[in-house]
Motif scaffolding. Structure first.
Motif, short mmCIF file in Angstrom:
data_model
loop_
_atom_site.label_atom_id
_atom_site.label_comp_id
_atom_site.label_asym_id
_atom_site.label_seq_id
_atom_site.Cartn_x
_atom_site.Cartn_y
_atom_site.Cartn_z
N LEU A 1 76.74 50.42 -64.81
CA LEU A 1 75.51 50.41 -64.02
C LEU A 1 74.65 49.19 -64.35
O LEU A 1 74.11 48.54 -63.44
N ASP A 2 74.54 48.86 -65.61
CA ASP A 2 73.77 47.67 -66.00
C ASP A 2 74.40 46.40 -65.45
O ASP A 2 73.69 45.48 -65.02
N ASP A 3 75.73 46.33 -65.46
CA ASP A 3 76.41 45.16 -64.89
C ASP A 3 76.14 45.05 -63.40
O ASP A 3 75.91 43.96 -62.87
N LEU A 4 76.16 46.20 -62.70
CA LEU A 4 75.90 46.20 -61.25
C LEU A 4 74.49 45.71 -60.96
O LEU A 4 74.29 44.86 -60.08
N LEU A 5 73.51 46.23 -61.67
CA LEU A 5 72.12 45.82 -61.42
C LEU A 5 71.89 44.37 -61.80
O LEU A 5 71.09 43.69 -61.15
N ALA A 6 72.58 43.88 -62.82
CA ALA A 6 72.44 42.47 -63.18
C ALA A 6 72.98 41.56 -62.09
O ALA A 6 72.39 40.52 -61.77
N ARG A 7 74.10 41.97 -61.46
CA ARG A 7 74.63 41.17 -60.37
C ARG A 7 73.70 41.19 -59.16
O ARG A 7 73.51 40.18 -58.49
N LEU A 8 73.11 42.35 -58.88
CA LEU A 8 72.19 42.44 -57.74
C LEU A 8 70.93 41.64 -57.97
O LEU A 8 70.35 41.08 -57.03
N ASP A 9 70.47 41.56 -59.22
CA ASP A 9 69.27 40.78 -59.52
C ASP A 9 69.47 39.31 -59.20
O ASP A 9 68.52 38.62 -58.81
N ARG A 10 70.69 38.83 -59.36
CA ARG A 10 70.95 37.42 -59.06
C ARG A 10 70.89 37.13 -57.57
O ARG A 10 70.73 35.98 -57.17
N HIS A 11 71.02 38.17 -56.74
CA HIS A 11 70.97 37.98 -55.29
C HIS A 11 69.65 38.47 -54.69
O HIS A 11 69.50 38.47 -53.46
N THR A 12 68.73 38.89 -55.53
CA THR A 12 67.45 39.40 -55.04
C THR A 12 66.45 38.27 -54.91
O THR A 12 66.24 37.52 -55.87
N PRO A 13 65.82 38.08 -53.75
CA PRO A 13 64.79 37.04 -53.61
C PRO A 13 63.64 37.29 -54.59
O PRO A 13 63.38 38.41 -55.02
N ALA A 14 62.93 36.20 -54.91
CA ALA A 14 61.84 36.30 -55.88
C ALA A 14 60.73 37.23 -55.39
O ALA A 14 60.18 38.02 -56.17
N ASP A 15 60.40 37.17 -54.09
CA ASP A 15 59.33 38.03 -53.58
C ASP A 15 59.73 39.50 -53.64
O ASP A 15 58.92 40.39 -53.89
N ARG A 16 61.03 39.80 -53.41
CA ARG A 16 61.48 41.19 -53.47
C ARG A 16 61.43 41.70 -54.92
O ARG A 16 61.11 42.86 -55.17
N GLN A 17 61.74 40.82 -55.89
CA GLN A 17 61.66 41.23 -57.28
C GLN A 17 60.23 41.54 -57.69
O GLN A 17 59.97 42.47 -58.46
N GLU A 18 59.26 40.75 -57.18
CA GLU A 18 57.86 41.03 -57.48
C GLU A 18 57.43 42.36 -56.90
O GLU A 18 56.73 43.15 -57.55
N GLU A 19 57.87 42.68 -55.67
CA GLU A 19 57.53 43.97 -55.06
C GLU A 19 58.11 45.12 -55.87
O GLU A 19 57.46 46.14 -56.09
N SER A 20 59.35 44.95 -56.34
CA SER A 20 59.98 46.01 -57.12
C SER A 20 59.26 46.21 -58.45
O SER A 20 59.08 47.33 -58.92
N SER A 21 58.81 45.10 -59.07
CA SER A 21 58.10 45.20 -60.34
C SER A 21 56.78 45.92 -60.16
O SER A 21 56.39 46.75 -60.98
N VAL A 22 56.06 45.61 -59.06
CA VAL A 22 54.78 46.27 -58.81
C VAL A 22 54.99 47.76 -58.56
O VAL A 22 54.25 48.61 -59.07
N ALA A 23 56.01 48.09 -57.76
CA ALA A 23 56.28 49.52 -57.48
C ALA A 23 56.69 50.26 -58.74
O ALA A 23 56.31 51.42 -58.96
N LEU A 24 57.48 49.61 -59.61
CA LEU A 24 57.90 50.25 -60.84
C LEU A 24 56.73 50.48 -61.77
O LEU A 24 56.63 51.51 -62.44
N ALA A 25 55.78 49.52 -61.82
CA ALA A 25 54.60 49.68 -62.67
C ALA A 25 53.69 50.79 -62.16
O ALA A 25 53.07 51.51 -62.93
N ALA A 26 53.64 50.92 -60.82
CA ALA A 26 52.81 51.99 -60.25
C ALA A 26 53.38 53.36 -60.54
O ALA A 26 52.65 54.32 -60.67
#
Length: 375
Positions: free
Chosen positions: A350-375
């Motif tokens: 699972l960690d390997d899968l998420l690491a691969r997806l992070d490399r294909h995630t745009p920077a703005d989408r990563q910021e949205e995910s971080s904000v939602a996770l913090a909330a």
């Protein structure tokens, strides 16, 4: 003499993913599949003796492929290339053939690329190339910021653990879902099905008459390979709760300490209402949801694939009653003879899968995910 320590294997996330495709791919050659499995077991810290015992290989063979990967990396499991017969096509001709991949082989001769070429030669050249413009795969991107936490809880239950505590002997994990629109296709009015014979497969007429459809709801005990199922005209809250009652009123689930029900996010099992509804009727039942768009974490989907291949197909039934009888008979036989699935996807995967997806995630989408996770 002291035995030399085994070579440490530390593959990268990309190498681990490639090795998994080699080890579990249906089209992978057997020798490559075994070698990839040796390397994966070595990466998990297994000893050479343990790997040799599990794979049936000689200890020297395990030691050799482990050492080759440690020295040469991912290309090491493949056989070394032999000289073979020299090719009769130049690199320029091969490149032009690949440029015309989506056209007929006759186009090569019409454009003067080569004098003559057969379809099998073009097919072989295209198969060797990494670019295949005629192929595509659709996929769904993970949007749930809590995907890992939800997925890890399901994976831990598969490994008989919940919130870091091993499950007891009186705790069970049941995977549940529904298979909609199981049709009864009658072919008797067109042409009867011909039974298989010597060197001849079963022959089923393509034309058929529709005899209706039903919904098949099933629950699968992950660690005991016990199946429960029921058929109905449709799905919903009432059919799902009837399935739960069918299982929870039987032993050992009726007197169990806890029974974990792994379900998806369907309309009849969604949100806290479904959790409260299940707990109010069966206090020892705990509903666990898979992440959205992650039905592959639900082991009952594998059970449904077995039902589709071995029970439903070729779908030659006179009416819905025959479909229901066939499904119930298959449940009894499956529960009496089947073994639990060898679930190999772990939290490390699972960690390997998420690491691969992070490399294909745009920077703005990563910021949205971080904000939602913090909330």
């Amino acid at each position: 003499m002291p035995v030399a320590p085994a070579c440490p294997i530390l593959p990268t996330a990309v190498e681990r993913e490639r090795l998994k495709k080699m080890a579990y791919g249906h089209k992978t050659e057997y020798r490559l599949r075994v070698r990839a499995q040796v390397v994966l077991d070595a990466a998990r810290g297994r000893s050479n003796a343990w790997i040799a015992r599990e794979t049936g290989l000689h200890l020297d063979t395990v030691r050799a492929w482990r050492g080759r990967f440690a020295d040469g990396g991912l290309p090491a499991p493949a056989d070394r290339k032999s000289s073979g017969r020299p090719t009769r096509f130049t690199p320029v001709q091969v490149a032009e053939a690949k440029a015309l991949a989506c056209q007929l082989p006759a186009e090569l001769t019409a454009r003067g690329v080569t004098d003559s070429v057969c379809a099998s030669t073009v097919r072989r050249r295209l198969r060797e190339d990494a670019l295949k413009p005629w192929q595509y795969r659709s996929w769904i991107f993970i949007r749930d910021p809590h995907f890992r936490a939800k997925a890890q809880r399901v994976l831990d239950l598969c490994a008989r653990t919940f919130e870091g505590v091993p499950l007891g002997e009186d705790e069970y994990v049941v995977s549940s879902d529904e298979k909609t629109s199981v049709q009864a296709r009658c072919r008797c009015r067109c042409h009867p099905t011909l039974a298989p014979g010597r060197a001849r497969a079963m022959r089923v007429n393509h034309e058929y008459g529709r005899g209706g459809a039903l919904a098949y709801l099933a629950a699968y005990d992950v660690h005991r390979a016990k199946a429960f199922g029921r058929c109905g005209p449709k799905t919903g809250i009432v059919p799902f709760m009837n399935l739960v009652a069918q299982a929870m009123t039987q032993e050992p689930y009726a007197s169990a300490k806890r029974v974990f029900w792994v379900v998806d996010n369907g309309s009849s099992r969604r949100r806290m209402k479904a959790i409260d509804r299940l707990a109010s009727r069966f206090p020892n039942a705990v509903m666990v949801h898979t992440p959205v768009h992650a039905s592959w974490l639900n082991q009952v989907e594998i059970f449904f694939s077995v039902i589709q291949r071995k029970v439903v197909q070729p779908n030659d039934f006179t009416d819905l009653t025959q479909v229901g009888d066939r499904l119930r008979a298959s449940e009894d036989r499956y529960s009496a003879t089947a073994q639990p699935f060898q679930w190999k996807f772990t939290t490390f995967d699972l960690d390997d899968l998420l690491a691969r997806l992070d490399r294909h995630t745009p920077a703005d989408r990563q910021e949205e995910s971080s904000v939602a996770l913090a909330a």
